[in-house]
Design a protein around this motif. Structure first.
Motif, PDB file in Angstrom:
ATOM      1  N   TYR A 121       3.190   5.237   7.008  1.00  0.00           N
ATOM      2  CA  TYR A 121       4.562   5.561   7.383  1.00  0.00           C
ATOM      3  C   TYR A 121       5.531   5.219   6.246  1.00  0.00           C
ATOM      4  O   TYR A 121       6.351   6.043   5.834  1.00  0.00           O
ATOM      5  N   SER A 122       5.400   3.998   5.705  1.00  0.00           N
ATOM      6  CA  SER A 122       6.317   3.605   4.631  1.00  0.00           C
ATOM      7  C   SER A 122       6.066   4.458   3.381  1.00  0.00           C
ATOM      8  O   SER A 122       6.994   4.793   2.657  1.00  0.00           O
ATOM      9  N   GLY A 123       4.793   4.823   3.170  1.00  0.00           N
ATOM     10  CA  GLY A 123       4.468   5.647   2.012  1.00  0.00           C
ATOM     11  C   GLY A 123       5.225   6.967   2.024  1.00  0.00           C
ATOM     12  O   GLY A 123       5.701   7.438   0.982  1.00  0.00           O
ATOM     13  N   ALA A 124       5.366   7.561   3.213  1.00  0.00           N
ATOM     14  CA  ALA A 124       6.070   8.838   3.311  1.00  0.00           C
ATOM     15  C   ALA A 124       7.547   8.679   2.959  1.00  0.00           C
ATOM     16  O   ALA A 124       8.120   9.485   2.237  1.00  0.00           O
ATOM     17  N   TYR A 125       8.157   7.587   3.468  1.00  0.00           N
ATOM     18  CA  TYR A 125       9.569   7.355   3.141  1.00  0.00           C
ATOM     19  C   TYR A 125       9.740   7.004   1.671  1.00  0.00           C
ATOM     20  O   TYR A 125      10.676   7.445   0.999  1.00  0.00           O
ATOM     21  N   LEU A 126       8.807   6.173   1.160  1.00  0.00           N
ATOM     22  CA  LEU A 126       8.916   5.764  -0.236  1.00  0.00           C
ATOM     23  C   LEU A 126       8.696   6.941  -1.184  1.00  0.00           C
ATOM     24  O   LEU A 126       9.264   6.984  -2.274  1.00  0.00           O
ATOM     25  N   THR A 127       7.876   7.912  -0.745  1.00  0.00           N
ATOM     26  CA  THR A 127       7.704   9.116  -1.564  1.00  0.00           C
ATOM     27  C   THR A 127       9.053   9.755  -1.837  1.00  0.00           C
ATOM     28  O   THR A 127       9.381  10.109  -2.976  1.00  0.00           O
ATOM     29  N   GLU A 128       9.863   9.862  -0.792  1.00  0.00           N
ATOM     30  CA  GLU A 128      11.170  10.492  -0.954  1.00  0.00           C
ATOM     31  C   GLU A 128      12.100   9.639  -1.813  1.00  0.00           C
ATOM     32  O   GLU A 128      12.862  10.151  -2.626  1.00  0.00           O
ATOM     33  N   ILE A 140       0.848  -1.200   0.000  1.00  0.00           N
ATOM     34  CA  ILE A 140       0.000   0.000   0.000  1.00  0.00           C
ATOM     35  C   ILE A 140       0.882   1.249   0.000  1.00  0.00           C
ATOM     36  O   ILE A 140       0.624   2.218  -0.724  1.00  0.00           O
ATOM     37  N   GLY A 141       1.948   1.196   0.812  1.00  0.00           N
ATOM     38  CA  GLY A 141       2.854   2.344   0.896  1.00  0.00           C
ATOM     39  C   GLY A 141       3.511   2.656  -0.443  1.00  0.00           C
ATOM     40  O   GLY A 141       3.757   3.816  -0.767  1.00  0.00           O
ATOM     41  N   THR A 142       3.784   1.614  -1.244  1.00  0.00           N
ATOM     42  CA  THR A 142       4.387   1.830  -2.557  1.00  0.00           C
ATOM     43  C   THR A 142       3.444   2.614  -3.460  1.00  0.00           C
ATOM     44  O   THR A 142       3.855   3.544  -4.161  1.00  0.00           O
ATOM     45  N   VAL A 143       2.154   2.233  -3.409  1.00  0.00           N
ATOM     46  CA  VAL A 143       1.167   2.958  -4.210  1.00  0.00           C
ATOM     47  C   VAL A 143       1.087   4.415  -3.742  1.00  0.00           C
ATOM     48  O   VAL A 143       1.149   5.358  -4.547  1.00  0.00           O
ATOM     49  N   LEU A 144       0.989   4.604  -2.408  1.00  0.00           N
ATOM     50  CA  LEU A 144       0.956   5.968  -1.853  1.00  0.00           C
ATOM     51  C   LEU A 144       2.191   6.749  -2.256  1.00  0.00           C
ATOM     52  O   LEU A 144       2.114   7.906  -2.682  1.00  0.00           O
ATOM     53  N   GLY A 145       3.357   6.089  -2.125  1.00  0.00           N
ATOM     54  CA  GLY A 145       4.621   6.760  -2.409  1.00  0.00           C
ATOM     55  C   GLY A 145       4.730   7.163  -3.877  1.00  0.00           C
ATOM     56  O   GLY A 145       5.195   8.248  -4.199  1.00  0.00           O
ATOM     57  N   LEU A 146       4.297   6.256  -4.776  1.00  0.00           N
ATOM     58  CA  LEU A 146       4.340   6.570  -6.210  1.00  0.00           C
ATOM     59  C   LEU A 146       3.454   7.767  -6.520  1.00  0.00           C
ATOM     60  O   LEU A 146       3.857   8.702  -7.219  1.00  0.00           O
ATOM     61  N   LEU A 147       2.214   7.738  -5.987  1.00  0.00           N
ATOM     62  CA  LEU A 147       1.286   8.841  -6.247  1.00  0.00           C
ATOM     63  C   LEU A 147       1.856  10.155  -5.723  1.00  0.00           C
ATOM     64  O   LEU A 147       1.879  11.171  -6.426  1.00  0.00           O
ATOM     65  N   ALA A 148       2.336  10.119  -4.466  1.00  0.00           N
ATOM     66  CA  ALA A 148       2.837  11.354  -3.857  1.00  0.00           C
ATOM     67  C   ALA A 148       4.104  11.839  -4.559  1.00  0.00           C
ATOM     68  O   ALA A 148       4.310  13.042  -4.726  1.00  0.00           O
ATOM     69  N   ALA A 149       4.950  10.893  -5.010  1.00  0.00           N
ATOM     70  CA  ALA A 149       6.191  11.302  -5.672  1.00  0.00           C
ATOM     71  C   ALA A 149       5.889  11.971  -7.013  1.00  0.00           C
ATOM     72  O   ALA A 149       6.443  13.026  -7.334  1.00  0.00           O
ATOM     73  N   PHE A 150       5.001  11.354  -7.806  1.00  0.00           N
ATOM     74  CA  PHE A 150       4.639  11.973  -9.084  1.00  0.00           C
ATOM     75  C   PHE A 150       3.952  13.324  -8.836  1.00  0.00           C
ATOM     76  O   PHE A 150       4.192  14.289  -9.566  1.00  0.00           O
ATOM     77  N   ALA A 151       3.117  13.386  -7.789  1.00  0.00           N
ATOM     78  CA  ALA A 151       2.468  14.658  -7.464  1.00  0.00           C
ATOM     79  C   ALA A 151       3.507  15.717  -7.110  1.00  0.00           C
ATOM     80  O   ALA A 151       3.399  16.872  -7.515  1.00  0.00           O
ATOM     81  N   SER A 152       4.547  15.301  -6.379  1.00  0.00           N
ATOM     82  CA  SER A 152       5.501  16.288  -5.866  1.00  0.00           C
ATOM     83  C   SER A 152       6.405  16.855  -6.958  1.00  0.00           C
ATOM     84  O   SER A 152       7.001  17.908  -6.774  1.00  0.00           O
TER      85      SER A 152
END
Lengths: 258, 219
Positions: free
Chosen positions: B100-107, B34-46
């Protein structure tokens, strides 16, 4: 086919600025089908920016570009000028092919994969057909045996030839070549120039930015000299290189001749 | 004082430790997925063109990254029911670890995105790919290849963080080890075996990720 009412590419009064710096100050240029036009000029004269505007990689603030009769990049109505949607821009970009100075191959795809991506995603061709076209084009640039190599396994000259195949495979109306040999080791320049000469001989319409004066002279039907964001002289190679009228062009040719 | 080692008591409950390990791994896999999906979305958004999305991604990362995981877990398990959202301890922990992992994976993904050469993106646009097609077919694969080494680090970190679930009585490895410790008083033996299991699992994860890295073409 010199239909003056309907050139393949018609650039009118093109103006482009980066912030306060005016890079293109009103450029007019026509290309007919089958023309090979080289743009020469010193760095900063706006040559590359002009190509990038034609391929809609840059936005421009004034003027108009028409490709095969269709105004590209912007829509104007009720006195306002609006950039087209991403979808429209993508469709129009597919009508021109671009070859970059730094090759810009997709590093995660093989040579064939690089050529196939646009065929599959943009032209929506089935895989087998895309593969056949890719192999055909790789053969034409002399890289049939390298189809399954990754870019990192190819020399600079080979990478640039893959980039040419990638652009040509899309069957574009116009191909833009932006200093395609500038990033190459000297011994690799000729193989790329020969490839470009080959596609020119096959009748492709080319707009070339180059520093290779001998090549521009050999391959072009017309040569354009750009100076400070304007076209200072436009004529057949014999005139441009043999009897330049513009004083800055004469000066430029003196400094680049070696 | 003499302390003689007796592993027998720990081996007797070894199956408990193994099931704890399996639960920890399972929670980590779900959360990281789940964090990977969150991280991908947030990273592309950022790195995208929309200011509102850039702000949302930045807010998410700084909010979550500035909270200790334990606090986030306790918040999810004890505070959410007060707000009318009741999750069991597995769900609430997996959810907290996912955030939590999503936030780190975003970076991690954002760093990967920044490393994709601009010229390659332009080449994709030049042949007529739309922005979305470019992101899916060109940007994402290059970004993933570039991000793989730090992705491995994050995955291993998230698996080890599954031990925090012991705080809300999820019977994962650390929780089971603590129980065995209390029941048998074999302190050294229990924690040595538990440590061995954590290390073994992490070594296997690292090897799998390295294998994955080798499957990608070098560039």
């Amino acid at each position: 086919m010199s239909d003056k009412q309907h050139p393949l590419l018609a650039i009118r009064g093109l103006k482009k600025q980066f912030g306060a710096t005016e890079v293109l100050k009103g450029v007019d240029l026509d290309l007919n089908k089958g023309d090979v036009v080289s743009i020469i000029g010193s760095s900063g004269s706006g040559k590359t920016t002009l190509l990038r505007c034609v391929n809609l990689l840059e936005e421009y603030q004034g003027g108009e570009i028409a490709l095969d009769g269709e105004t590209i990049g912007y829509r104007s109505g009720d006195g306002r000028r609006r950039r087209l949607s991403d979808r429209e821009l993508s469709r129009q970009r597919a009508m021109t092919g671009m070859v970059f100075q730094s090759f810009n191959l997709f590093p995660h795809l093989t040579a064939a994969g690089n050529v196939m991506l646009g065929l599959r995603k943009v032209l929506k061709l089935p895989k087998a057909e895309a593969r056949a076209i890719a192999e055909n084009w790789l053969a034409r640039v002399g890289l049939a045996a390298r189809a399954d190599h990754y870019p990192s396994q190819l020399s600079g000259g080979q990478q640039q030839r893959v980039a040419i195949a990638r652009a040509l495979a899309m069957n574009p109306k116009l191909v833009l070549l932006d200093e395609v040999t500038s990033a190459l080791d000297p011994e690799l320049v000729q193989e790329v120039l020969n490839t470009v000469k080959g596609i020119a001989d096959d009748g492709a319409t080319l707009l070339i930015v180059t520093h290779e004066m001998r090549f521009a002279r050999d391959v072009s039907s017309r040569v354009v000299f750009m100076e400070q964001g304007r076209i200072a002289e436009d004529g057949p190679p014999a005139q441009i290189f043999g009897a330049p009228k513009n004083a800055r062009l004469a000066e430029f040719l003196r400094t680049t001749r070696h | 004082m003499e302390y003689s080692l007796h592993f027998g008591a720990v081996w007797a409950s070894f199956d408990k430790l193994l099931s704890g390990l399996a639960i920890g791994l399972g929670l980590a896999v779900v959360a990281v997925a789940i964090g990977t999906v969150l991280g991908l979305l947030a990273a592309f958004a950022s790195v995208g063109p929309y200011r509102l999305l850039r702000w949302a991604a930045a807010f998410y990362v700084s909010l979550i990254r500035n909270l200790p995981l334990l606090v986030l877990v306790l918040l999810a398990y004890f505070a959410l029911p007060q707000a009318g959202i009741t999750l069991d301890k597995y769900q609430s922990f997996a959810g907290a670890l996912a955030l939590y992992s999503g936030a780190y994976l975003t970076e991690v993904f954002r760093a990967g995105l920044i490393s994709v050469p601009k010229g390659v993106i332009e080449a994709a646009r030049a042949i007529g790919l739309t922005r979305l097609q470019t992101n899916v077919s060109v940007v994402a694969p290059i970004m993933l290849r570039n991000a793989l080494p730090s992705l491995g680090n994050t995955f291993i970190g998230m698996f080890k963080d599954s031990s925090i679930a012991a705080a809300i009585a999820v019977p994962e490895l650390t929780f089971e080890a603590r129980k065995i410790n209390v029941d048998t008083f074999r302190v050294i033996e229990t924690w040595t075996v538990a440590s061995g299991l954590y290390i073994a699992a992490c070594v296997v994860i690292a090897a799998l990720l390295r294998g994955l890295e080798r499957r990608f073409p070098k560039f």
